[in-house]
Design a protein around this motif. Structure first.
Motif, PDB file in Angstrom:
ATOM      1  N   PRO A  33      27.395  57.616 146.116  1.00  0.00           N
ATOM      2  CA  PRO A  33      26.544  58.002 145.162  1.00  0.00           C
ATOM      3  C   PRO A  33      27.062  57.685 143.844  1.00  0.00           C
ATOM      4  O   PRO A  33      26.466  57.316 142.918  1.00  0.00           O
ATOM      5  CB  PRO A  33      25.986  59.325 145.128  1.00  0.00           C
ATOM      6  N   LEU A  34      28.393  58.112 143.649  1.00  0.00           N
ATOM      7  CA  LEU A  34      29.199  57.828 142.290  1.00  0.00           C
ATOM      8  C   LEU A  34      29.382  56.316 142.318  1.00  0.00           C
ATOM      9  O   LEU A  34      29.389  55.740 140.937  1.00  0.00           O
ATOM     10  CB  LEU A  34      30.382  58.795 142.380  1.00  0.00           C
ATOM     11  N   ALA A  35      29.644  55.766 143.105  1.00  0.00           N
ATOM     12  CA  ALA A  35      29.864  54.223 143.074  1.00  0.00           C
ATOM     13  C   ALA A  35      28.659  53.460 142.534  1.00  0.00           C
ATOM     14  O   ALA A  35      28.699  52.524 141.700  1.00  0.00           O
ATOM     15  CB  ALA A  35      30.582  53.498 144.430  1.00  0.00           C
ATOM     16  N   MET A  36      27.497  54.026 143.099  1.00  0.00           N
ATOM     17  CA  MET A  36      26.169  53.394 142.940  1.00  0.00           C
ATOM     18  C   MET A  36      25.958  53.654 141.350  1.00  0.00           C
ATOM     19  O   MET A  36      25.374  52.524 140.921  1.00  0.00           O
ATOM     20  CB  MET A  36      25.149  53.822 143.725  1.00  0.00           C
ATOM     21  N   ILE A  37      26.039  54.831 140.860  1.00  0.00           N
ATOM     22  CA  ILE A  37      25.771  54.971 139.666  1.00  0.00           C
ATOM     23  C   ILE A  37      26.607  54.207 138.725  1.00  0.00           C
ATOM     24  O   ILE A  37      26.036  53.618 137.681  1.00  0.00           O
ATOM     25  CB  ILE A  37      26.178  56.526 139.361  1.00  0.00           C
ATOM     26  N   GLU A  38      27.855  54.170 138.895  1.00  0.00           N
ATOM     27  CA  GLU A  38      28.849  53.178 138.255  1.00  0.00           C
ATOM     28  C   GLU A  38      28.199  51.692 138.315  1.00  0.00           C
ATOM     29  O   GLU A  38      28.304  50.964 137.232  1.00  0.00           O
ATOM     30  CB  GLU A  38      30.099  53.215 138.943  1.00  0.00           C
ATOM     31  N   PHE A  39      28.021  51.311 139.394  1.00  0.00           N
ATOM     32  CA  PHE A  39      27.557  49.771 139.425  1.00  0.00           C
ATOM     33  C   PHE A  39      26.269  49.664 138.768  1.00  0.00           C
ATOM     34  O   PHE A  39      26.105  48.594 137.939  1.00  0.00           O
ATOM     35  CB  PHE A  39      27.264  49.566 141.069  1.00  0.00           C
ATOM     36  N   LEU A  40      25.232  50.384 139.032  1.00  0.00           N
ATOM     37  CA  LEU A  40      24.193  50.216 138.122  1.00  0.00           C
ATOM     38  C   LEU A  40      24.189  50.333 136.678  1.00  0.00           C
ATOM     39  O   LEU A  40      23.619  49.630 135.806  1.00  0.00           O
ATOM     40  CB  LEU A  40      23.239  51.181 138.569  1.00  0.00           C
ATOM     41  N   GLY A  41      25.189  51.236 136.235  1.00  0.00           N
ATOM     42  CA  GLY A  41      25.524  51.281 134.795  1.00  0.00           C
ATOM     43  C   GLY A  41      26.206  50.046 134.356  1.00  0.00           C
ATOM     44  O   GLY A  41      25.698  49.843 133.220  1.00  0.00           O
ATOM     45  N   ARG A  42      26.958  49.704 135.163  1.00  0.00           N
ATOM     46  CA  ARG A  42      27.495  48.264 134.626  1.00  0.00           C
ATOM     47  C   ARG A  42      26.541  46.939 134.389  1.00  0.00           C
ATOM     48  O   ARG A  42      26.691  46.469 133.681  1.00  0.00           O
ATOM     49  CB  ARG A  42      28.805  47.758 135.572  1.00  0.00           C
TER      50      ARG A  42
END
Length: 97
Positions: A85-94
């Motif tokens: 979930p943290l990687a997905m948050i980071e990806f979507l933020g980027r």
């Protein structure tokens, strides 16, 4: 690039392409709220729009094979495939900046 999984009516954006042997796979977010990237085989999809996004970059995977991920996912691929979930948050933020 836009693809549609066989049997589904909604099409999805491709966030990466990679190969295992001679088989091609596509990384997609299959539906809103999915917690990572799902890999779909060339045999499981129909291509809706074959144009590759300028946001995809050519690089090597851990085994030295070619892959073409979205620039924002290059360092997060393993975590995104594992639905971190943290990687997905980071990806979507980027990609949303």
């Amino acid at each position: 690039m836009i693809i549609r999984e066989v049997g589904r009516k909604d099409s999805v954006q491709v966030f990466g392409v990679y190969w295992v042997g001679k088989e091609r796979f596509y990384w997609v977010i299959p539906y809103e709220g999915y917690g990572g990237l799902m890999a779909l085989s060339d045999r499981e999809i129909d291509v809706v729009d074959p144009a590759l996004s300028g946001e995809l970059v050519l690089c090597k995977d851990g085994d030295g094979g070619d892959m073409i991920p979205h620039w924002a996912a290059v360092d997060l691929i393993d975590e995104l495939v594992e639905r971190d979930p943290l990687a997905m948050i980071e990806f979507l933020g980027r990609i949303n900046n």
